[in-house]
Design an enzyme around this catalytic site. Structure first.
Site, mmCIF file in Angstrom:
data_model
loop_
_atom_site.group_PDB
_atom_site.id
_atom_site.type_symbol
_atom_site.label_atom_id
_atom_site.label_comp_id
_atom_site.label_asym_id
_atom_site.label_seq_id
_atom_site.Cartn_x
_atom_site.Cartn_y
_atom_site.Cartn_z
ATOM 1 N N GLY A 10 0.808 -1.225 0.000
ATOM 2 C CA GLY A 10 0.000 0.000 0.000
ATOM 3 C C GLY A 10 0.836 1.266 0.000
ATOM 4 N N PRO A 11 1.963 1.322 -0.745
ATOM 5 C CA PRO A 11 2.888 2.456 -0.631
ATOM 6 C C PRO A 11 2.350 3.783 -1.163
ATOM 7 C CG PRO A 11 3.518 1.080 -2.495
ATOM 8 C CD PRO A 11 2.419 0.348 -1.768
ATOM 9 N N GLY A 13 -0.820 4.815 -0.742
ATOM 10 C CA GLY A 13 -1.951 5.268 0.076
ATOM 11 C C GLY A 13 -1.536 6.377 1.040
ATOM 12 N N MET A 15 -1.653 6.345 4.304
ATOM 13 C CA MET A 15 -0.812 5.758 5.357
ATOM 14 C C MET A 15 0.512 5.261 4.772
ATOM 15 S SD MET A 15 -1.928 5.730 8.485
ATOM 16 C CE MET A 15 -1.415 4.258 9.374
ATOM 17 N N PRO A 127 -5.574 -2.266 15.352
ATOM 18 C CA PRO A 127 -6.700 -1.463 14.852
ATOM 19 C C PRO A 127 -6.393 0.033 14.884
ATOM 20 C CG PRO A 127 -7.463 -3.081 16.459
ATOM 21 C CD PRO A 127 -5.962 -3.118 16.476
ATOM 22 N N ASN A 128 -5.508 0.453 15.781
ATOM 23 C CA ASN A 128 -5.091 1.864 15.787
ATOM 24 C C ASN A 128 -3.636 1.946 16.270
ATOM 25 O OD1 ASN A 128 -4.838 4.713 16.182
ATOM 26 N ND2 ASN A 128 -7.076 4.812 16.257
ATOM 27 N N PHE A 129 -2.790 2.624 15.480
ATOM 28 C CA PHE A 129 -1.363 2.746 15.824
ATOM 29 C C PHE A 129 -1.081 3.984 16.684
ATOM 30 C CE2 PHE A 129 -0.777 0.314 11.743
ATOM 31 C CZ PHE A 129 -0.033 -0.740 12.257
ATOM 32 N N HIS A 156 -14.656 9.823 11.002
ATOM 33 C CA HIS A 156 -13.537 9.642 10.064
ATOM 34 C C HIS A 156 -13.792 10.388 8.756
ATOM 35 C CE1 HIS A 156 -12.358 6.324 12.728
ATOM 36 N NE2 HIS A 156 -11.166 6.401 12.155
ATOM 37 N N LYS A 160 -13.174 6.456 4.003
ATOM 38 C CA LYS A 160 -13.027 5.223 4.788
ATOM 39 C C LYS A 160 -14.025 4.162 4.315
ATOM 40 C CE LYS A 160 -12.559 3.551 9.532
ATOM 41 N NZ LYS A 160 -11.410 2.712 9.152
HETATM 42 N N1 LIG Z 1 -4.316 0.931 12.278
HETATM 43 C C1 LIG Z 1 -4.262 2.252 12.122
HETATM 44 O O1 LIG Z 1 -3.829 3.001 13.017
HETATM 45 C C2 LIG Z 1 -4.728 2.858 10.850
HETATM 46 C C3 LIG Z 1 -5.256 2.055 9.898
HETATM 47 N N2 LIG Z 1 -5.707 2.580 8.730
HETATM 48 C C4 LIG Z 1 -6.180 1.623 7.754
HETATM 49 O O2 LIG Z 1 -5.113 1.442 6.815
HETATM 50 C C5 LIG Z 1 -5.649 1.234 5.512
HETATM 51 C C6 LIG Z 1 -5.079 2.269 4.552
HETATM 52 O O3 LIG Z 1 -5.561 3.542 4.895
HETATM 53 P P1 LIG Z 1 -5.306 4.804 3.942
HETATM 54 O O4 LIG Z 1 -3.860 4.899 3.644
HETATM 55 O O5 LIG Z 1 -6.017 5.929 4.560
HETATM 56 O O6 LIG Z 1 -6.093 4.337 2.624
HETATM 57 P P2 LIG Z 1 -5.779 4.724 1.110
HETATM 58 O O7 LIG Z 1 -7.024 4.388 0.359
HETATM 59 O O8 LIG Z 1 -5.233 6.094 1.038
HETATM 60 O O9 LIG Z 1 -4.616 3.703 0.692
HETATM 61 C C7 LIG Z 1 -4.802 2.339 0.442
HETATM 62 C C8 LIG Z 1 -3.780 1.908 -0.596
HETATM 63 O O10 LIG Z 1 -3.828 0.482 -0.727
HETATM 64 C C9 LIG Z 1 -3.612 0.195 -2.084
HETATM 65 N N3 LIG Z 1 -4.088 -1.159 -2.419
HETATM 66 C C10 LIG Z 1 -5.357 -1.567 -2.658
HETATM 67 N N4 LIG Z 1 -5.356 -2.872 -2.981
HETATM 68 C C11 LIG Z 1 -4.078 -3.289 -2.936
HETATM 69 C C12 LIG Z 1 -3.431 -4.531 -3.178
HETATM 70 N N5 LIG Z 1 -4.126 -5.621 -3.548
HETATM 71 N N6 LIG Z 1 -2.092 -4.603 -3.026
HETATM 72 C C13 LIG Z 1 -1.390 -3.532 -2.665
HETATM 73 N N7 LIG Z 1 -1.935 -2.317 -2.434
HETATM 74 C C14 LIG Z 1 -3.268 -2.203 -2.568
HETATM 75 C C15 LIG Z 1 -4.372 1.281 -2.838
HETATM 76 O O11 LIG Z 1 -3.880 1.404 -4.169
HETATM 77 C C16 LIG Z 1 -4.028 2.501 -1.991
HETATM 78 O O12 LIG Z 1 -2.857 3.136 -2.465
HETATM 79 C C17 LIG Z 1 -7.179 1.296 5.668
HETATM 80 O O13 LIG Z 1 -7.671 -0.011 5.815
HETATM 81 C C18 LIG Z 1 -7.379 2.082 6.946
HETATM 82 O O14 LIG Z 1 -8.578 1.767 7.601
HETATM 83 C C19 LIG Z 1 -5.623 3.914 8.472
HETATM 84 C C20 LIG Z 1 -5.119 4.772 9.391
HETATM 85 C C21 LIG Z 1 -4.641 4.302 10.665
HETATM 86 O O1 LIG Z 2 -9.370 4.323 8.019
HETATM 87 C C1 LIG Z 2 -8.791 5.109 8.819
HETATM 88 O O2 LIG Z 2 -8.462 6.254 8.492
HETATM 89 C C2 LIG Z 2 -8.488 4.617 10.169
HETATM 90 N N1 LIG Z 2 -8.714 3.372 10.440
HETATM 91 C C3 LIG Z 2 -8.490 2.723 11.684
HETATM 92 C C4 LIG Z 2 -9.813 2.286 12.281
HETATM 93 O O3 LIG Z 2 -10.667 1.763 11.557
HETATM 94 O O4 LIG Z 2 -10.002 2.455 13.491
HETATM 95 C C5 LIG Z 2 -7.633 3.544 12.611
HETATM 96 C C6 LIG Z 2 -7.871 5.022 12.570
HETATM 97 O O5 LIG Z 2 -9.078 5.285 13.192
HETATM 98 C C7 LIG Z 2 -7.857 5.538 11.137
#
Ligand SMILES: NC(=O)C1=CN([C@@H]2O[C@H](COP(=O)(O)OP(=O)(O)OC[C@H]3O[C@@H](n4cnc5c(N)ncnc54)[C@H](O)[C@@H]3O)[C@@H](O)[C@H]2O)C=CC1
Ligand SMILES: O=C(O)C1=N[C@H](C(=O)O)C[C@H](O)C1
EC number: 1.17.1.8
Length: 267
Positions: A10-11, A13, A15, A127-129, A156, A160
């Protein structure tokens, strides 16, 4: 400390771009490949938003990448449906894994836990970093013992895909560990408009807001006789998640089995 060799999924995206910067700034981290949904054969530095110093190959398929690249940890920041698949593939290859995507059912967690143990490797699903969000969850669990009537409002950005958020679900799960299931609100309450009272987990109501301008925010509201306690966390940008991603990558090198939630590795 030896370098930790990382494959990032996911480079491109929101995140993923932050994670590339964090990897570049961390002396003992080394990006050895990226897995994207397209751009097979390019270099990471060719992707929009990537640091120009990153000379690692891009694959559009995790299996091909795992078969070709020597690495220590796979970090997945893609989408809920893809994160699950990548985790399973990485574990089957015996690789350590850090997953930021959400949407894992209890059955998924049990199955992946067994797989990590069978392969004698480690995985962290977070689920959240954000460290502040972990504290919000821990404080909420603490408060729930004394104030068991609880509603969660998570807010959010409107891109999302999953609702409720992984953080809201994890918060509710942590609360159910210390609080009996209970019906909240009036025993005869009714919804005149479907969904008005939100989703429900063991009586805890969860409300999801999606709007442009938001990043990631949550309020856990506790009601008691004559008093209301609100525990709130706000991520104003995605840099807020990076210390947690770094901690997870470092920690996963020393664990065996599956850890669900950064609270389990924070000292
Ligand atoms: N655990 C945490 O603290 C956080 C988790 N998240 C989660 O992280 C994920 C990414 O969030 P964002 O960057 O905001 O989303 P985003 O939509 O900006 O980025 C997702 C990326 O994944 C890529 N992607 C999709 N299918 C793919 C595949 N098969 N192989 C490789 N890459 C693929 C897309 O092209 C896109 O660049 C989401 O599921 C979000 O809920 C987001 C923020 C914090
Ligand atoms: O999709 C997001 O942006 C986020 N996803 C995670 C969640 O589902 O809790 C973490 C954070 O809230 C951002």
């Amino acid at each position: 400390m030896n370098n930790i060799r990382i494959i990032l999924a996911g480079p491109r995206g929101k995140m993923g771009q932050e994670a590339l910067k964090m990897i570049e700034e961390t002396p003992h981290f080394e990006l050895v490949a990226a897995v994207d949904s397209k751009n097979d054969g390019l270099q990471v530095k060719d992707l929009s938003g990537a640091p120009q110093s990153m000379e690692a190959p891009v694959y559009d398929d995790m299996e091909n990448c795992l078969a070709s690249i020597e690495a220590d940890v796979v970090v997945d920041l893609t989408r809920p449906d893809i994160g699950k698949i990548h985790l399973e593939l990485a574990l089957k290859h015996g690789l350590r894994t850090v997953i930021g995507t959400t949407g894992f059912s209890n059955e998924d967690l049990e199955r992946l836990k067994a797989l990590a143990e069978e392969k004698q490797t480690g995985a962290i699903i977070a689920p959240n970093f954000a460290i502040g969000a972990i504290l919000m969850m821990k404080f909420s669990q603490m408060a729930a013992k004394y104030l068991p009537d609880i509603e969660i409002i998570e807010k959010h950005h409107d891109q999302k895909l999953d609702a409720p958020s992984g953080t809201a679900l994890k918060t509710a799960q942590l609360i159910t560990e210390v609080r009996e299931e209970k019906k909240q609100g009036h025993p005869d309450e009714r919804e005149d408009l479907k969904g008005a009272r939100g989703a429900e987990l063991e009586g805890i109501r969860i409300h999801s807001v999606r709007l442009p301008g938001l990043v990631a925010h949550q309020e856990v509201i506790f009601g008691g006789e004559g008093q209301v306690l609100t525990i709130r966390h706000d991520s104003m940008n995605r840099t807020s998640f990076m210390p947690g991603v770094r901690l997870a990558v470092e920690s996963v090198m020393n664990i065996e089995g599956l850890v669900y939630g950064l609270e389990n590795i924070m000292e």
